[in-house]
Scaffold this motif. Structure first.
Motif: not given
Length: 423
Positions: A45-54
């Motif tokens: 979860a998070g506001t920004n960066g969650k897709g990139s981290t995944a």
């Protein structure tokens, strides 16, 4: 059902919009035999960066030989992108058969678009025998349809103000929603530079008896090189050091996401056996379109899905520090739930001129309103009724040493990528 029927059925579900709550997704999954219990998962979860981290974690584990599932949203070009195994989007025939089997239950329960896709992803992952799924939260966390999994690790990326009409108007309220992905006796990794967010996350993790791992306490980051094509950096942990890690995703914020991904592998080292080369290779080979993606040179054309205040601010900073150009020309379109006043101020402070479009979405902000707001900051701003028109105007106005940046939403970047052709 055929492809047209399937896509029409799913798209029609968007009429329900975002309807937060777990009752309907739990009913749907129960009728499917609860596939979400049949695989390991990491919840992000998070506001920004969650897709990139995944995506970074998926690449690392796939490089190590694990069979990976990836569930992210929204998509850029096709709906299939949202559901992937080993970095391959779900085949259309699998999507068609999955929808065909669930169609009656989806209609009976009145599921939303996102609930239906979440259930389809979990069934596909379970049937495929994956080793680990990287699951990105759709909106918030507490009442998001993905919050039915029992992950081996919860990750919370940077939290900022976004989707305030659903999640609350303060950082503390938004953090509370996102903190609910932390599960009892399950470790959590997170990062925040806001004291009020830290207080919320720490309190909830303690309540859940979750081992709380803070990125800044786990490791230090040293950036060596940050270019328009790649970044190189060092990560230092208490018991380990990774020197000269190379990341194919440009941008300083992606280095932070990569640090989260590597820290996650350290926390889960007993569950997933990795070599150092798995981490180096996973970061080196990751592909994640729409993030400071360069389409061409002379003039440079960059696309990025930055769509909220914090993300646009980060992109403007990276454009200035990483790229060499004479003038910045921006093509932008926003959705109507964004702080377009503050985003306009940030863009106007960096750009020479701005071309404004209305995204192809029911939630679109009228581009004429955004254009009026930009003009308040004395920047040259022009409203364009169509994306193609806006893009052609941007190209026509640019010299070969200028930089054109297209941003504002997945809808805007996706629409541009659909028709863009290299000259």
């Amino acid at each position: 059902m055929n492809e047209t029927d399937t896509l029409e059925f799913l798209n029609n579900l968007q009429r329900f919009g975002w309807r937060l709550g777990l009752d309907k997704i739990l009913k749907l999954l129960h009728g499917m035999g609860n596939p979400q219990t049949e695989f390991n998962s990491i919840h992000i979860a998070g506001t920004n960066g969650k897709g990139s981290t995944a995506a970074l974690l998926e690449s690392i584990y796939r490089h190590a030989g694990y069979k990976t599932g990836l569930f992210t949203s929204p998509h850029l070009l096709t709906i299939n992108e949202r559901i992937q195994i080993n970095a391959v989007p779900i085949p259309m025939e699998k999507l068609i058969s999955g929808v065909d089997k669930l169609k009656d239950d989806i209609e009976r329960i009145n599921c939303t678009y996102f609930e239906a896709l979440t259930a389809l992803a979990f069934r596909y992952f379970a049937d495929s025998g994956i080793d680990v799924a990287l699951v990105e939260v759709g909106l918030g966390g507490r009442l998001d349809a993905t919050n039915v999994i029992s992950p081996v690790l919860s990750i919370i990326t940077q939290i900022d103000l976004d989707h305030t009409e659903y999640l609350g108007t303060t950082l503390s309220e938004i953090a509370t929603e996102k903190a609910h992905i932390i599960k009892t006796n399950v470790p959590c990794l997170w990062q925040s530079r806001h004291p009020e967010v830290s207080a919320v996350i720490s309190k909830y993790a303690f309540h859940q008896n979750s081992q709380l791992n803070t990125l800044d306490e786990m490791c230090s980051v040293q950036t060596n090189v940050c270019t328009e094509d790649f970044s190189e950096f060092n990560l230092t942990f208490a018991d380990d050091k990774f020197e000269d890690l190379k990341l194919q995703l440009p941008g300083s914020y992606q280095i932070n996401n990569a640090a989260l991904a590597v820290a996650a592998t350290k926390i889960l080292h007993e569950k997933f056996n990795l070599t150092r080369e798995d981490i180096y290779g996973g970061l080196r080979n990751v592909k994640w379109p729409g993030r400071l993606q360069k389409l061409r040179d002379r003039p440079k054309i960059i696309v990025d899905v930055a769509h909220n205040t914090a993300a646009v601010k980060a992109i403007m900073k990276d454009l200035k520090s990483i790229y060499q150009f004479d003038r910045l020309i921006v093509l932008v379109g926003l959705l109507n739930d964004k702080n377009f006043g503050e985003i306009s101020r940030i863009i106007a402070s960096a750009a020479e001129s701005v071309f404004v479009v209305t995204p192809n979405s029911e939630r679109a902000l009228d581009g004429r309103l955004l254009c009026e707001e930009l003009l308040r900051y004395s920047v040259q701003a022009v409203y364009c009724p169509k994306m193609a028109t806006g893009f052609q105007n941007a190209i026509s106005s640019a010299n070969e040493n200028d930089l054109i940046c297209i941003l504002g939403s997945h809808n805007v970047v996706g629409e541009l990528l659909h028709f863009y052709k290299k000259p």
